[in-house]
Write a protein that holds these residues in place. Structure first.
Motif, mmCIF file in Angstrom:
data_model
loop_
_atom_site.group_PDB
_atom_site.id
_atom_site.type_symbol
_atom_site.label_atom_id
_atom_site.label_comp_id
_atom_site.label_asym_id
_atom_site.label_seq_id
_atom_site.Cartn_x
_atom_site.Cartn_y
_atom_site.Cartn_z
ATOM 1 N N SER A 34 0.844 -1.180 0.000
ATOM 2 C CA SER A 34 0.000 0.000 0.000
ATOM 3 C C SER A 34 0.886 1.239 0.000
ATOM 4 O O SER A 34 2.006 1.209 0.532
ATOM 5 N N HIS A 36 0.572 3.533 1.857
ATOM 6 C CA HIS A 36 0.639 3.931 3.268
ATOM 7 C C HIS A 36 1.588 3.038 4.071
ATOM 8 O O HIS A 36 1.685 3.191 5.291
ATOM 9 N N LYS A 85 2.262 7.756 0.097
ATOM 10 C CA LYS A 85 1.343 8.508 0.963
ATOM 11 C C LYS A 85 1.868 8.655 2.401
ATOM 12 O O LYS A 85 1.180 9.234 3.239
ATOM 13 N N VAL A 86 3.041 8.141 2.668
ATOM 14 C CA VAL A 86 3.590 8.195 4.031
ATOM 15 C C VAL A 86 4.247 9.545 4.276
ATOM 16 O O VAL A 86 5.140 9.960 3.528
ATOM 17 N N PRO A 139 2.154 -1.218 7.863
ATOM 18 C CA PRO A 139 1.507 0.081 7.762
ATOM 19 C C PRO A 139 2.306 1.108 8.559
ATOM 20 O O PRO A 139 2.757 0.830 9.673
ATOM 21 N N ASP A 141 1.467 3.683 10.197
ATOM 22 C CA ASP A 141 0.917 4.119 11.480
ATOM 23 C C ASP A 141 1.027 3.044 12.557
ATOM 24 O O ASP A 141 0.626 3.275 13.696
#
Length: 361
Positions: A34, A36, A85-86, A139, A141
């Motif tokens: 992903s 992310h 997107k990070v 991920p 986060d």
């Protein structure tokens, strides 16, 4: 220092084939699933009791190792690559890895209880591979940047500390309270330390092994008690007398999963107090239900960690309120992983860290 290049890194992994049968193998390097996600080179991984249980028995409850599985889930590492997107991390950042990823969409996730997500994918829980490997995709986060004053070895201990944070939150410990912790293994020791950080004035560590109690006394406990081969009521009275809490403890945490400890816990806790089951043991035990009822005890389970627990664990280490370095018995090279597992199984260590395959020893 220049950021690491994944093409230059090994993805050597420590694999459980079946009970008591492990091997090393170079696995395909993971890619970002992903925008992310981030790719992390694993620097250090701690050995957990669940890792030992899978290694010896090949199963925990209904989680059964049916195919070869990479072990490990207590890890810290260095970011190698980030998705488009990070924005919170960059290559070269040092992070503690939270090893379980929920669906983010179910009722539990949306309520902030993602540890109860039925679709949780958790490292080294069949069929999900673990972190005793060279590279780990995650991920962003669920990666927690380590402050400059927190080492990567300390970062590998954020996972068990987050377990303890969640347990103590479940116990709702407040300043000035008395807390009894059954079991002085890594999680029990960390529960005692977190309770002290929360302001508990008396923290009693209980175990059957004197060397563990000696360590607990130096680590965080205000009192220690060696459990005797007497009734649960007699052990409970001795604990109350020792700590000067004749009416019982405000909170009792069982971090052992042992039936005698659980039984004593319900006799130690005060009327209206809180009891938290953090340790896992036999599926069914004899439980003093009368004590639970007559005292109107609030009884809670505790499972892994939830929202905010990892971040608080990092803060407790960074602020010096919990010194996880003291728990590290030794650090070994990646190829010594099986010997390290044997050492932990025999009770010869509190916490052994295994350096990642790309880590220079």
């Amino acid at each position: 220092m220049a950021p690491l290049n994944k093409n230059d890194l090994s993805n050597l992994s420590f694999i459980l084939n079946k009970p008591n049968d492990v091997s090393f193998a170079e696995r395909p390097k993971p890619s970002l699933a992903s925008p992310h996600d981030v790719l992390v080179a694993v620097n250090y991984t701690g050995i957990c009791g669940s890792d030992i249980h899978y290694w010896v028995h090949g199963a925990i409850g209904h989680y059964v190792v049916k195919d070869p599985m990479v072990l490990g889930h207590e890890s810290a590492g260095t970011v190698v690559e980030v998705g488009d997107k990070v924005t919170s991390l960059k290559p070269g950042d040092r992070v503690a890895l939270e090893p379980g990823y929920p669906c983010r969409r179910c009722t539990n996730c949306r309520a902030g209880h993602y540890n109860l997500c039925p679709e949780m994918a958790f490292a080294a829980t069949p069929p999900i591979h673990g972190t005793l490997t060279g590279l780990w995709s995650s991920p962003a986060d669920f990666c927690y940047k380590l402050p400059d004053n927190v080492s990567l070895q300390e970062g590998a201990l954020i996972e068990p500390l987050a377990v303890a944070v969640h347990i103590v939150k479940q116990a709702a410990v407040t300043p000035g309270q008395s807390v009894v912790v059954m079991g002085a293994g890594p999680v029990g020791l960390l529960c005692a330390a977190v309770a002290r950080a929360y302001g508990a004035s008396k923290v009693v560590s209980v175990d059957i092994v004197q060397s563990k109690l000696d360590f607990a006394r130096d680590f965080a406990a205000t009192h220690v008690y060696a459990s005797q081969r007497v009734s649960a009521e007699e052990n409970a009275k001795a604990i109350r007398d020792l700590a000067g809490i004749p009416s019982g403890a405000d909170a009792v945490i069982d971090a052992s999963g042992a039936e005698p400890s659980i039984q004593a816990s319900l006799h130690v806790v005060r009327n209206g107090g809180t009891y938290v089951q953090g340790g896992m043991g036999k599926p069914d035990i004899n439980f003093p239900i009368m004590a639970l009822c007559l005292k109107e005890v609030t009884a809670k389970g505790s499972f892994r960690y939830g929202a905010g627990d990892y971040a608080l664990a990092v803060e407790l280490v960074a602020s010096g309120k919990v010194d996880v370095k003291k728990l590290i018995t030794s650090v070994v090279g990646f190829k010594q992983a099986e010997e390290a597992f044997k050492k932990v199984k025999e009770g010869e260590a509190i916490k052994v860290l295994i350096a990642g395959p790309n880590e220079k020893m």
